[in-house]
Design an enzyme around this catalytic site. Structure first.
Site, PDB file in Angstrom:
ATOM      1  N   CYS A 194      -3.991  -3.806   4.449  1.00  0.00           N
ATOM      2  CA  CYS A 194      -3.611  -2.767   3.501  1.00  0.00           C
ATOM      3  C   CYS A 194      -3.668  -3.295   2.078  1.00  0.00           C
ATOM      4  O   CYS A 194      -4.690  -3.789   1.655  1.00  0.00           O
ATOM      5  CB  CYS A 194      -2.266  -2.144   3.847  1.00  0.00           C
ATOM      6  SG  CYS A 194      -0.949  -3.309   4.227  1.00  0.00           S
ATOM      7  N   ARG A 195      -2.542  -3.196   1.328  1.00  0.00           N
ATOM      8  CA  ARG A 195      -2.628  -3.480  -0.109  1.00  0.00           C
ATOM      9  C   ARG A 195      -2.481  -4.945  -0.471  1.00  0.00           C
ATOM     10  O   ARG A 195      -2.878  -5.357  -1.561  1.00  0.00           O
ATOM     11  CB  ARG A 195      -1.554  -2.686  -0.859  1.00  0.00           C
ATOM     12  CG  ARG A 195      -1.789  -1.205  -0.781  1.00  0.00           C
ATOM     13  CD  ARG A 195      -0.714  -0.454  -1.542  1.00  0.00           C
ATOM     14  NE  ARG A 195      -0.924   0.979  -1.405  1.00  0.00           N
ATOM     15  CZ  ARG A 195       0.040   1.856  -1.112  1.00  0.00           C
ATOM     16  NH1 ARG A 195       1.267   1.434  -0.921  1.00  0.00           N
ATOM     17  NH2 ARG A 195      -0.235   3.135  -1.011  1.00  0.00           N
TER      18      ARG A 195
END
Lengths: 234, 234
Positions: A194-195
């Site tokens: 993800c981030r």
DNA sequence: CCATCATTCTATCGTTTCATAGAATAATGG
DNA sequence: CCATTATTCTATGAAACGATAGAATGATGG
């Protein structure tokens, strides 16, 4: 030599101040910009790609007004720039190196702050509960992709995915994970990302997919780190 | 889950806060530590080597009490540690990477802040006045030393020199420069260095030596950067 | 144990930061 | 030109920060 500055106080203080100290004070302005959790959240979101104020406010959990203020501060520190697109203001990082700066800050904090270790431990507690789920390192991931043994899963929201993602990654935003399982191959190991290292989305995804019987692990980094390392993105 | 923290305010705010935001807040604590010019000055001095509070206070231009407070803050952020040696407390950086962190901060600020450019220009104005005195890069310096064509001059105070310096460097603290000229060879180009890119000592030394007819330039970095790059030190 | 020195702690005051609410500005589409 | 939408600006109060001075602590050496 009275230099015009952002406010009266500094103007006063800077009179007769050594060049040296002036330089350090200006540097400190950048440091101060990194000195607030909400601003770091905004920067983390901006590391995924440019975005308008409302998006930034929502992902950081702030009111629009408040987010705007923090963004002004980041702008004064030279960390972000803004440009108008119709009614919206689009913000972006000024510099690819800001991702490295935050990474270094993170590494130093992890090594030297006990509090940090405790919190990271907490974030990983769930993984461990399901039996030693080690995160996949960058080298491991690259090797696995090379051999066609893993499928990459991007669990970020769609707009972040489309602003840039790892090559070959399948995008299923976390909220709709269960509705789109048919996109995932059942014969490969799945690696979710993800981030960044602290982003909870991939942790959550791994837990939910394992419950459904998938062979799945987490990538230890995120999209911004991959990109900052100069690796190819789509 | 009420976590005991440094003060009541934070304890309150952290209740029901996501792990995510807690991590970013803790990171922000490190950022805040970098958010004050005096603390950056202390860190710059510490990058030269460990030192007791009074030394740190003097080089940063602070009262001892005030320096002590700033050092406590740096300690809480995990950037420095202290140990007692007799009556004195000796402070040191916790981590070699802190030098890199400050370097990156500096590079990003230089690229993105107009104010920074102005101040750096000011620092270099005197050099230019004497005719395009470009600073010596690391590669140039290494090549010159290799060929035995340059003599290295360390103009920092004696205690910083003895805590570590570039190989073969001659130490003449700036205040006694004119009294110790016999230590300098007249047949080589002299390259002066000090604490880092913003340290004024080597600028001053170059100007004074040029007035005396020496062939002399400034090294664009300082001792901490050299050391952080993994190059040999004495 | 007392005097001394180095440092830290405590209280205080002025300044800055932060979040909030509401007004002001800027671009857009009728 | 007016209503709408997106964002910024301004004013406010609560909390944090920063510098100062003076008290307290801790190690040392008679």
């Amino acid at each position: 030599m009275r230099v015009k500055w952002h406010d009266g106080y500094r103007t006063f203080k800077r009179v007769n101040m050594s060049d040296q100290q002036q330089l350090l004070d200006t540097l400190a302005q950048v440091g101060r910009a990194l000195g607030n959790g909400h601003r770091l959240a905004l920067l983390e979101r901006l590391a995924q790609g440019e975005a308008p104020v409302e998006t930034l406010a929502t992902t950081a959990g702030l009111t629009v007004g408040n987010a705007s203020q923090h963004l002004q501060q980041l702008r004064r520190a030279g960390l972000v720039t803004a440009s108008r697109a119709g009614k919206q203001m689009i913000y972006r990082l000024t510099d690819e190196r800001i991702v490295s700066l935050m990474g270094l800050l993170r590494e130093i904090a992890e090594t030297n702050l006990a509090e940090m270790e405790r919190l990271v431990g907490q974030l990983f507690a769930d993984d461990d509960a399901h039996g030693a789920l080690e995160a996949v390192t960058r080298d491991e991931l690259m090797a696995g992709l090379e051999r066609g043994e893993v499928a990459l899963l991007d669990v970020r929201p769609e707009d972040e995915y489309s602003a840039g993602h790892l090559p070959e990654a399948i995008n299923i935003p976390l909220p709709v994970l269960e509705q789109m399982l048919e996109r995932l191959p059942r014969d490969k190991e799945i690696v979710a990302y993800c981030r960044g290292p602290y982003c909870a989305l991939s942790h959550e995804a791994v837990q939910r997919l394992r419950q459904l019987g998938y062979r799945v692990r987490r990538f230890e980094e995120g999209y911004p780190e991959w990109k900052a390392a100069g690796l190819p993105v789509a």
